[in-house]
Design a protein around this motif. Structure first.
Motif, PDB file in Angstrom:
ATOM      1  N   PRO A 275     -57.650 -63.564   2.429  1.00  7.38           N
ATOM      2  CA  PRO A 275     -56.430 -64.113   1.820  1.00  7.38           C
ATOM      3  C   PRO A 275     -56.675 -65.557   1.378  1.00  7.38           C
ATOM      4  CG  PRO A 275     -56.004 -63.177   4.004  1.00  7.38           C
ATOM      5  CD  PRO A 275     -57.479 -63.308   3.863  1.00  7.38           C
ATOM      6  N   VAL A 276     -56.110 -65.920   0.233  1.00  2.00           N
ATOM      7  CA  VAL A 276     -56.254 -67.270  -0.308  1.00  2.00           C
ATOM      8  C   VAL A 276     -54.853 -67.829  -0.553  1.00  2.00           C
ATOM      9  CG1 VAL A 276     -57.209 -68.672  -2.174  1.00  2.00           C
ATOM     10  CG2 VAL A 276     -58.438 -66.635  -1.403  1.00  2.00           C
ATOM     11  N   THR A 277     -54.622 -69.035  -0.083  1.00  6.07           N
ATOM     12  CA  THR A 277     -53.308 -69.656  -0.237  1.00  6.07           C
ATOM     13  C   THR A 277     -53.256 -70.425  -1.553  1.00  6.07           C
ATOM     14  OG1 THR A 277     -53.117 -69.853   2.158  1.00  6.07           O
ATOM     15  CG2 THR A 277     -51.599 -71.170   0.831  1.00  6.07           C
ATOM     16  N   CYS A 278     -52.867 -69.742  -2.595  1.00  9.86           N
ATOM     17  CA  CYS A 278     -52.697 -70.350  -3.921  1.00  9.86           C
ATOM     18  C   CYS A 278     -51.963 -69.335  -4.785  1.00  9.86           C
ATOM     19  CB  CYS A 278     -54.044 -70.738  -4.535  1.00  9.86           C
ATOM     20  SG  CYS A 278     -55.111 -69.353  -4.956  1.00  9.86           S
ATOM     21  N   GLY A 279     -51.822 -69.631  -6.068  1.00  9.37           N
ATOM     22  CA  GLY A 279     -51.220 -68.679  -6.974  1.00  9.37           C
ATOM     23  C   GLY A 279     -52.224 -67.621  -7.416  1.00  9.37           C
ATOM     24  N   HIS A 280     -51.832 -66.857  -8.403  1.00 10.37           N
ATOM     25  CA  HIS A 280     -52.660 -65.748  -8.888  1.00 10.37           C
ATOM     26  C   HIS A 280     -53.965 -66.227  -9.506  1.00 10.37           C
ATOM     27  CE1 HIS A 280     -53.659 -61.903 -10.678  1.00 10.37           C
ATOM     28  NE2 HIS A 280     -53.527 -62.363 -11.913  1.00 10.37           N
ATOM     29  N   PHE A 281     -53.937 -67.378 -10.162  1.00 11.58           N
ATOM     30  CA  PHE A 281     -55.106 -67.836 -10.917  1.00 11.58           C
ATOM     31  C   PHE A 281     -56.039 -68.647 -10.020  1.00 11.58           C
ATOM     32  CE2 PHE A 281     -51.521 -67.535 -13.976  1.00 11.58           C
ATOM     33  CZ  PHE A 281     -51.977 -66.430 -14.688  1.00 11.58           C
ATOM     34  N   MET A 282     -56.595 -67.989  -9.007  1.00 12.68           N
ATOM     35  CA  MET A 282     -57.299 -68.697  -7.943  1.00 12.68           C
ATOM     36  C   MET A 282     -58.584 -69.379  -8.408  1.00 12.68           C
ATOM     37  SD  MET A 282     -58.378 -65.350  -5.685  1.00 12.68           S
ATOM     38  CE  MET A 282     -56.646 -65.063  -5.305  1.00 12.68           C
ATOM     39  N   ALA A 283     -59.246 -68.856  -9.415  1.00 14.78           N
ATOM     40  CA  ALA A 283     -60.463 -69.514  -9.896  1.00 14.78           C
ATOM     41  C   ALA A 283     -60.145 -70.856 -10.539  1.00 14.78           C
ATOM     42  CB  ALA A 283     -61.198 -68.622 -10.891  1.00 14.78           C
ATOM     43  N   GLU A 284     -58.895 -71.043 -10.955  1.00 15.97           N
ATOM     44  CA  GLU A 284     -58.466 -72.307 -11.533  1.00 15.97           C
ATOM     45  C   GLU A 284     -57.704 -73.166 -10.521  1.00 15.97           C
ATOM     46  OE1 GLU A 284     -57.623 -71.653 -16.131  1.00 15.97           O
ATOM     47  OE2 GLU A 284     -56.861 -69.972 -14.961  1.00 15.97           O
ATOM     48  N   GLU A 285     -56.960 -72.517  -9.627  1.00 18.71           N
ATOM     49  CA  GLU A 285     -56.184 -73.261  -8.642  1.00 18.71           C
ATOM     50  C   GLU A 285     -56.990 -73.608  -7.396  1.00 18.71           C
ATOM     51  OE1 GLU A 285     -51.958 -72.276  -8.091  1.00 18.71           O
ATOM     52  OE2 GLU A 285     -52.367 -70.506  -9.309  1.00 18.71           O
ATOM     53  N   ALA A 286     -57.937 -72.767  -7.026  1.00 14.47           N
ATOM     54  CA  ALA A 286     -58.757 -72.990  -5.838  1.00 14.47           C
ATOM     55  C   ALA A 286     -60.227 -72.707  -6.171  1.00 14.47           C
ATOM     56  CB  ALA A 286     -58.280 -72.095  -4.693  1.00 14.47           C
TER      57      ALA A 286
END
Length: 300
Positions: A275-286
């Motif tokens: 699980p990653v705590t961010c929005g859908h666009f994780m490659a850009e947000e995280a």
């Protein structure tokens, strides 16, 4: 930048070279390539282009050959007219990706995809197990599971899936009537950090989608038709992902009422679900967390 305008100089992944690679009769993909070392292919999602990988690609290029295509029907790649269900099936799009890698000299490679690109990557892993060494899927469920878990009022989050599943005509006309509003809506509601998609990148995404409405709809329509048939055939015959698999997914908790890790485990015996705590666009947000997860996968 004024909404609805095209960036004067479209953004690129810095340090990468761009080329067109033929993958089928009359179809070529636009591909960005950078770095050197073991190959990894990165596939973008909706409503984006290869640019979504700009941070992660730069990280991985330090010690890998990184290949970032625009999928068939998206970005600067060709957009053949839909002729039957197979034109935009994930099987066809997965074959495109394998051909891109081969054309660039790689018979075996790691593969990561986000959203729509993850569905293409999933199909590539099932269809080409001797070609895909490692597989990562970001924030998506396999097609069969996706349709199974959408029910009741929670299915409203996937309204676009049902719209674009309709026969040719109405979906294309409705979306083409206000493409920036339609595609921009998802860029807005699926991100927790609007700054993760700067104005020039957002404009590039909208410009690419604006000129690709029929092919994007055809991609989604295939996921309500032939892609379901292909996945069900694999389920019935016991075909599973044989390579190490990493799945990164938003930390939904119990909000949507299903166990994503359990659904993925049925397809991938060698699975790490994170699980990653961010929005859908994780490659850009995280991007740092995403790059680390891919590096951990490649080390398995």
């Amino acid at each position: 930048m004024t909404p609805g305008t095209t960036p004067a100089t479209p953004p690129v992944i810095e340090g990468f070279t761009y080329r067109r690679v033929p993958v089928a009769d009359g179809v070529s993909l636009s591909v960005a390539v950078g770095g050197s070392g073991p190959p990894i292919v990165l596939l973008h999602g909706f409503p984006q282009t290869h640019l979504m990988w700009r941070h992660v690609a730069a990280d991985l290029a330090a010690d890998h050959t990184v290949i970032c295509p625009d999928l068939r029907g998206y970005g600067a790649s060709d957009k053949p007219a839909e002729t039957g269900g197979s034109t935009y099936s994930k099987r066809t799009m997965a074959a495109d990706v394998v051909e891109v890698a081969r054309a660039l000299g790689h018979d075996r490679f790691a593969l990561a995809g986000h959203d729509r690109g993850a569905l293409v990557a999933f199909r590539a892993g099932l269809d080409h197990p001797d070609t895909i060494t490692h597989l990562a899927c970001l924030d998506v469920l396999p097609t069969l599971d996706m349709w199974d878990v959408l029910h009741g009022v929670t299915a409203a989050v996937g309204f676009h899936l049902y719209l674009m599943a309709q026969p040719p005509g109405l979906p294309e006309e409705l979306i083409a009537g206000a493409p920036d509003a339609f595609f921009g809506y998802f860029l807005d509601i699926w991100t927790n950090d609007p700054q993760a998609i700067p104005a020039d990148v957002r404009a590039a995404y909208l410009d690419a989608c604006r000129s690709a409405v029929p092919s994007i709809v055809a991609d989604y329509r295939a996921s309500a038709g032939v892609d379901v048939d292909h996945d069900r055939a694999d389920l019935d015959t016991g075909n599973r992902l044989k390579m190490p698999v990493a799945v990164l997914q938003q930390d939904w908790g119990s909000a949507l009422g299903f166990d994503a890790a359990a659904l993925w485990s049925a397809w991938a015996p060698d699975l790490r679900h994170t699980p990653v705590t961010c929005g859908h666009f994780m490659a850009e947000e995280a991007p740092a967390e995403t790059a680390k997860a891919l590096r951990d996968l490649l080390a398995r």
